[in-house]
Design a protein around this motif. Sequence first.
Motif, PDB file in Angstrom:
ATOM      1  N   TYR A 283       0.822  -1.203   0.000  1.00  0.00           N
ATOM      2  CA  TYR A 283       0.000   0.000   0.000  1.00  0.00           C
ATOM      3  C   TYR A 283       0.859   1.257   0.000  1.00  0.00           C
ATOM      4  N   ALA A 284       1.988   1.222   0.718  1.00  0.00           N
ATOM      5  CA  ALA A 284       2.881   2.377   0.778  1.00  0.00           C
ATOM      6  C   ALA A 284       3.465   2.704  -0.595  1.00  0.00           C
ATOM      7  N   ILE A 285       3.719   1.687  -1.395  1.00  0.00           N
ATOM      8  CA  ILE A 285       4.256   1.920  -2.746  1.00  0.00           C
ATOM      9  C   ILE A 285       3.232   2.671  -3.596  1.00  0.00           C
ATOM     10  N   PHE A 286       1.964   2.253  -3.522  1.00  0.00           N
ATOM     11  CA  PHE A 286       0.913   2.954  -4.267  1.00  0.00           C
ATOM     12  C   PHE A 286       0.793   4.410  -3.809  1.00  0.00           C
ATOM     13  N   THR A 287       0.829   4.620  -2.499  1.00  0.00           N
ATOM     14  CA  THR A 287       0.725   5.979  -1.955  1.00  0.00           C
ATOM     15  C   THR A 287       1.896   6.836  -2.405  1.00  0.00           C
ATOM     16  N   LEU A 288       3.084   6.264  -2.403  1.00  0.00           N
ATOM     17  CA  LEU A 288       4.276   6.977  -2.863  1.00  0.00           C
ATOM     18  C   LEU A 288       4.125   7.432  -4.308  1.00  0.00           C
ATOM     19  N   ILE A 289       3.657   6.544  -5.155  1.00  0.00           N
ATOM     20  CA  ILE A 289       3.516   6.873  -6.578  1.00  0.00           C
ATOM     21  C   ILE A 289       2.513   8.002  -6.779  1.00  0.00           C
ATOM     22  N   MET A 290       1.386   7.939  -6.076  1.00  0.00           N
ATOM     23  CA  MET A 290       0.338   8.938  -6.294  1.00  0.00           C
ATOM     24  C   MET A 290       0.660  10.292  -5.679  1.00  0.00           C
ATOM     25  N   SER A 291       1.596  10.348  -4.737  1.00  0.00           N
ATOM     26  CA  SER A 291       1.954  11.644  -4.144  1.00  0.00           C
ATOM     27  C   SER A 291       3.060  12.341  -4.909  1.00  0.00           C
ATOM     28  N   PHE A 292       3.522  11.756  -6.005  1.00  0.00           N
ATOM     29  CA  PHE A 292       4.673  12.284  -6.728  1.00  0.00           C
ATOM     30  C   PHE A 292       4.398  13.525  -7.580  1.00  0.00           C
ATOM     31  N   PRO A 293       3.197  13.741  -8.144  1.00  0.00           N
ATOM     32  CA  PRO A 293       2.977  14.940  -8.972  1.00  0.00           C
ATOM     33  C   PRO A 293       3.326  16.222  -8.217  1.00  0.00           C
ATOM     34  N   ARG A 294       3.916  17.190  -8.924  1.00  0.00           N
ATOM     35  CA  ARG A 294       4.326  18.449  -8.301  1.00  0.00           C
ATOM     36  C   ARG A 294       3.146  19.380  -8.049  1.00  0.00           C
ATOM     37  N   THR A 295       2.100  19.281  -8.857  1.00  0.00           N
ATOM     38  CA  THR A 295       0.967  20.193  -8.737  1.00  0.00           C
ATOM     39  C   THR A 295      -0.304  19.403  -8.438  1.00  0.00           C
ATOM     40  N   LEU A 296      -1.219  20.048  -7.718  1.00  0.00           N
ATOM     41  CA  LEU A 296      -2.431  19.358  -7.287  1.00  0.00           C
ATOM     42  C   LEU A 296      -3.392  19.063  -8.433  1.00  0.00           C
ATOM     43  N   ASP A 297      -3.312  19.816  -9.521  1.00  0.00           N
ATOM     44  CA  ASP A 297      -4.247  19.570 -10.618  1.00  0.00           C
ATOM     45  C   ASP A 297      -4.066  18.171 -11.211  1.00  0.00           C
ATOM     46  N   HIS A 298      -2.869  17.599 -11.071  1.00  0.00           N
ATOM     47  CA  HIS A 298      -2.637  16.253 -11.570  1.00  0.00           C
ATOM     48  C   HIS A 298      -3.232  15.183 -10.651  1.00  0.00           C
ATOM     49  N   MET A 299      -3.808  15.618  -9.517  1.00  0.00           N
ATOM     50  CA  MET A 299      -4.386  14.660  -8.572  1.00  0.00           C
ATOM     51  C   MET A 299      -5.902  14.815  -8.462  1.00  0.00           C
ATOM     52  N   THR A 300      -6.491  15.698  -9.272  1.00  0.00           N
ATOM     53  CA  THR A 300      -7.914  16.001  -9.105  1.00  0.00           C
ATOM     54  C   THR A 300      -8.815  14.863  -9.563  1.00  0.00           C
ATOM     55  N   TRP A 301      -8.538  14.271 -10.721  1.00  0.00           N
ATOM     56  CA  TRP A 301      -9.457  13.253 -11.237  1.00  0.00           C
ATOM     57  C   TRP A 301      -9.392  11.969 -10.423  1.00  0.00           C
TER      58      TRP A 301
ATOM     59  N   ALA B  45       0.921  13.091   2.222  1.00  0.00           N
ATOM     60  CA  ALA B  45       2.362  13.068   1.946  1.00  0.00           C
ATOM     61  C   ALA B  45       2.751  14.197   0.995  1.00  0.00           C
ATOM     62  N   HIS B  46       1.890  14.467   0.024  1.00  0.00           N
ATOM     63  CA  HIS B  46       2.125  15.574  -0.897  1.00  0.00           C
ATOM     64  C   HIS B  46       2.190  16.900  -0.142  1.00  0.00           C
ATOM     65  N   THR B  47       1.327  17.067   0.854  1.00  0.00           N
ATOM     66  CA  THR B  47       1.300  18.308   1.625  1.00  0.00           C
ATOM     67  C   THR B  47       2.606  18.544   2.363  1.00  0.00           C
ATOM     68  N   ALA B  48       3.112  17.528   3.055  1.00  0.00           N
ATOM     69  CA  ALA B  48       4.379  17.670   3.763  1.00  0.00           C
ATOM     70  C   ALA B  48       5.505  17.988   2.797  1.00  0.00           C
ATOM     71  N   SER B  49       5.516  17.318   1.652  1.00  0.00           N
ATOM     72  CA  SER B  49       6.567  17.550   0.651  1.00  0.00           C
ATOM     73  C   SER B  49       6.458  18.946   0.056  1.00  0.00           C
ATOM     74  N   LYS B  50       5.241  19.392  -0.247  1.00  0.00           N
ATOM     75  CA  LYS B  50       5.039  20.696  -0.864  1.00  0.00           C
ATOM     76  C   LYS B  50       5.451  21.815   0.080  1.00  0.00           C
ATOM     77  N   LEU B  51       5.144  21.683   1.361  1.00  0.00           N
ATOM     78  CA  LEU B  51       5.533  22.708   2.335  1.00  0.00           C
ATOM     79  C   LEU B  51       7.042  22.918   2.316  1.00  0.00           C
ATOM     80  N   CYS B  52       7.790  21.823   2.391  1.00  0.00           N
ATOM     81  CA  CYS B  52       9.255  21.939   2.411  1.00  0.00           C
ATOM     82  C   CYS B  52       9.792  22.428   1.071  1.00  0.00           C
ATOM     83  N   PHE B  53       9.229  21.934  -0.015  1.00  0.00           N
ATOM     84  CA  PHE B  53       9.716  22.306  -1.340  1.00  0.00           C
ATOM     85  C   PHE B  53       9.565  23.804  -1.592  1.00  0.00           C
TER      86      PHE B  53
END
Length: 432
Positions: free
Chosen positions: A175-193, A326-334
């Motif tokens: 499950y962690a591998i799937f979560t890792l893959i889906m949190s990789f996009p840099r922008t949120l619009d790629h996660m909307t659908w 995970a995307h949120t934590a990464s985006k804050l630091c980035f």
Amino acid sequence: MAEKYRYGEYGYEEGKDGSSPDGRVVNASSGRPGGYDDRDVFGHEEGHDIKYKTLGWPMVAVLMIAEIVSNGMLSLPSSLAVVGIVPGLILIIFLGVFATYTSWLLVKFKMRHPEVHNMGDAGKILFGPIGREVLAFGTIVFAVFATGGQLLAGQIAISSLSNGTICPLLGTGIYAIFTLIMSFPRTLDHMTWVSLASCVSILVAGIVGMVGAGLHPTPGHEISIVQNSTFFEAFISITNPVFAYAGHFMFFIMVSEMKRPQDAMKAAYTLQGFATTYYAVFAAVTYAFIGNGVLSPSFSSLEPKWQKAAYGAALFNFWIAGSLYAHTASKLCFVRFFRNSKHLHSHTVVGWGTWAALVVIFNGAAFVLAVGVPIFNYLIGIAASLFAAWFTYGIAGMFWLHDSYHYEHGVRTWKRKWFQTTLAVLTVWLVR
């Protein structure tokens, strides 16, 4: 000639020529020189390779629902079992209304401070450099804990679907591998659908769960109108509905990627209306058919066939919600590392390398916590009470008190807007 703004419901808003409350003509939503985009965290994006401000309010509403309406709701029926159905439902509805009000305060603050990208930036405005570090740290910790919570939910679902034949470590790892893959996009619009599919997933799962509970109720179950509980039991049960609404720490990040931040409250109203109604119905129906013996997560109390169906429907939601955290934590630091640099908007080796490292680090930390800490579920409850309650409720009152004092007429504004001042103070006091 610069476009003017007026002082409106959400601070200084785009519109007709106007003046600030003290008579100064302004041309910024913050009441300072320059337009909203001049001070926005992502600025003017014309000509950039990577554009962040692409979201409309419907898609932001979808992202909010996908992130907030998730595994947290599965603990709500057990909360009713601890405190009773009447106090429990009152608490769920009250927290939903309360969250709508604090959403409004957060949006007002964001409109006046376009440079705010996350709770850390807001903390700097309120409390200086130390406040920035404390609130940024709290955001990252809670995001990682929430990601770990979704991994645990996914592991429980996989275990149910496999009849326990897949070991917990392997199930969580998959499950962690799937979560890792889906949190990789840099922008949120790629996660909307995929987030839209996540919303459908949790909606269907909840309906399946309620139907399963109704068709196979627990024999001889008892329902409590009001329940006497120990302090510890009541404390843990109360953190469950708080956690179910705990998404405000992501609001600034989501609003920062909107094409029209002025529409943010439309997304918030959609979220809170759906979440509050859905939570109350799901908790009441599930508890009514299963009774005081309901487990947390509640799907585990269902008859095996319906348990599998409910968990199977919810799997996609757990996956996407974890990736959003995970995307949120990464985006804050980035953004903290590369604000105002070319790496923020361009396809550079440094930019993508740093982003990939952050995503791996935070997903890895969530995985280690989920599988390596036996009391992780209790730690999530503590994190919810420490960070989620403040981020969702308490600090919003501080935002209003700060801005009404510094951007209007100080104590005179507090006196004149006494009702709003009282609400803001109560918001802080109730969570203290």
